[in-house]
Design a protein around this motif. Structure first.
Motif, PDB file in Angstrom:
ATOM      1  N   GLU A 169     -87.376  -5.365 -43.057  1.00  0.00           N
ATOM      2  CA  GLU A 169     -88.678  -4.885 -42.614  1.00  0.00           C
ATOM      3  C   GLU A 169     -89.794  -5.793 -43.139  1.00  0.00           C
ATOM      4  O   GLU A 169     -90.719  -6.160 -42.403  1.00  0.00           O
ATOM      5  N   VAL A 170     -89.702  -6.161 -44.418  1.00  0.00           N
ATOM      6  CA  VAL A 170     -90.705  -7.028 -45.024  1.00  0.00           C
ATOM      7  C   VAL A 170     -90.695  -8.410 -44.363  1.00  0.00           C
ATOM      8  O   VAL A 170     -91.749  -8.966 -44.047  1.00  0.00           O
ATOM      9  N   VAL A 171     -89.508  -8.953 -44.122  1.00  0.00           N
ATOM     10  CA  VAL A 171     -89.398 -10.265 -43.482  1.00  0.00           C
ATOM     11  C   VAL A 171     -90.016 -10.227 -42.082  1.00  0.00           C
ATOM     12  O   VAL A 171     -90.725 -11.154 -41.675  1.00  0.00           O
ATOM     13  N   ALA A 172     -89.760  -9.156 -41.345  1.00  0.00           N
ATOM     14  CA  ALA A 172     -90.321  -9.025 -39.996  1.00  0.00           C
ATOM     15  C   ALA A 172     -91.846  -8.995 -40.044  1.00  0.00           C
ATOM     16  O   ALA A 172     -92.518  -9.588 -39.183  1.00  0.00           O
ATOM     17  N   LEU A 173     -92.415  -8.343 -41.034  1.00  0.00           N
ATOM     18  CA  LEU A 173     -93.869  -8.279 -41.161  1.00  0.00           C
ATOM     19  C   LEU A 173     -94.448  -9.617 -41.611  1.00  0.00           C
ATOM     20  O   LEU A 173     -95.526 -10.025 -41.165  1.00  0.00           O
ATOM     21  N   ASN A 180     -99.134 -10.344 -48.421  1.00  0.00           N
ATOM     22  CA  ASN A 180     -98.510  -9.301 -49.244  1.00  0.00           C
ATOM     23  C   ASN A 180     -99.372  -8.046 -49.292  1.00  0.00           C
ATOM     24  O   ASN A 180     -98.873  -6.923 -49.237  1.00  0.00           O
ATOM     25  N   GLU A 181    -100.681  -8.253 -49.425  1.00  0.00           N
ATOM     26  CA  GLU A 181    -101.601  -7.109 -49.498  1.00  0.00           C
ATOM     27  C   GLU A 181    -101.548  -6.277 -48.214  1.00  0.00           C
ATOM     28  O   GLU A 181    -101.503  -5.045 -48.263  1.00  0.00           O
ATOM     29  N   TYR A 188     -97.018   1.249 -47.602  1.00  0.00           N
ATOM     30  CA  TYR A 188     -97.388   2.167 -48.694  1.00  0.00           C
ATOM     31  C   TYR A 188     -96.614   1.880 -49.978  1.00  0.00           C
ATOM     32  O   TYR A 188     -96.090   2.781 -50.647  1.00  0.00           O
ATOM     33  N   VAL A 189     -96.541   0.594 -50.330  1.00  0.00           N
ATOM     34  CA  VAL A 189     -95.907   0.179 -51.584  1.00  0.00           C
ATOM     35  C   VAL A 189     -96.859  -0.794 -52.269  1.00  0.00           C
ATOM     36  O   VAL A 189     -97.887  -1.181 -51.715  1.00  0.00           O
ATOM     37  N   SER A 190     -96.518  -1.217 -53.483  1.00  0.00           N
ATOM     38  CA  SER A 190     -97.373  -2.154 -54.213  1.00  0.00           C
ATOM     39  C   SER A 190     -97.144  -3.584 -53.725  1.00  0.00           C
ATOM     40  O   SER A 190     -96.099  -3.898 -53.140  1.00  0.00           O
ATOM     41  N   GLN A 191     -98.122  -4.446 -53.997  1.00  0.00           N
ATOM     42  CA  GLN A 191     -97.976  -5.850 -53.621  1.00  0.00           C
ATOM     43  C   GLN A 191     -96.820  -6.506 -54.377  1.00  0.00           C
ATOM     44  O   GLN A 191     -96.127  -7.369 -53.834  1.00  0.00           O
TER      45      GLN A 191
END
Length: 225
Positions: A169-173, A180-181, A188-191
């Protein structure tokens, strides 16, 4: 976006076959308290030697140079484990140069248009030194469109199966050009959590940096244009 730690001096090398271009960049960088010029090179082969000798934090690399072009120079620098801390920023005359995608695949951290204003160039150097990719959402979408036009079929890419659902999911974003921000706000998680997922994903798929994660994401079908 992340930047180099406060108090550190960013060492920047300049590779361009035009002496006046090198002189202009050198003067701009030398005027900054947190930057110093680590050397200059007039062609790609000299840039590789300079990188090996000085190990600068950032290299501003022109694409079209004699002897060896900037893409091959970038590829050789990225392939050297001893130069893992060297971040190559490609300099181009056009906003979407035909060689930009190949430069990213070769290991560049991103690119800048040569006529960018001084403040933006300095910001970009600091961002690159901090390990972030220099890919704005607009430019990323254009690069992706170019990539999608060339690659119609998703292929198996080494390391893709090792990613956790959250890492995918992170890679797709990241592939959409989000920082990161911005990703942290979306999930809804920290940087720091986002950075951890990104770093783990890079290790698993063998990506040198976030720019290569963008390439990986589209090769593996984790994100679509």
């Amino acid at each position: 976006m992340a930047q180099a730690a406060p108090g550190t001096v960013i060492r920047v090398a300049i590779a361009d076959d035009q002496m006046l271009v090198r002189a202009g960049f050198a003067a701009l960088l030398a005027a900054e308290d947190d930057m110093e010029v680590a050397g200059e090179a007039a062609d790609g082969a000299a840039a590789v030697r300079l990188a090996s000798r000085e190990k600068p934090d950032v290299i501003l690399m022109d694409i079209r140079m004699p002897s060896m072009d900037g893409i091959e120079a970038t590829r050789r620098i990225a392939a050297d484990p001893g130069l893992a801390g060297v971040h190559v920023v490609i300099l181009t005359t056009f906003q979407l140069d035909e060689y930009i995608f190949e430069a990213l695949r070769a290991g560049a951290a991103g690119f800048l248009v040569k006529d960018t204003d001084a403040a933006e160039l300095l910001r970009a150097v600091r961002v690159a030194a901090g390990g972030e990719a220099l890919l704005s959402p607009t430019v990323t979408r254009r690069l992706i469109s170019e990539f999608a036009a060339r690659t119609r079929e998703v292929r198996h890419v080494a390391g893709a199966d090792e990613l956790t659902p959250r890492e995918r999911e992170v890679v797709a974003l990241i592939a959409t050009g989000l920082s990161n921000e911005e990703i942290a706000g979306r999930l809804y998680v920290s940087q720091s959590t986002v950075k951890t997922h990104a770093n783990r994903a890079m290790m698993k798929v063998g990506a040198r940096d976030r720019a290569q994660l963008v390439v990986f994401a589209y090769q593996a079908g984790l994100a679509k244009a």
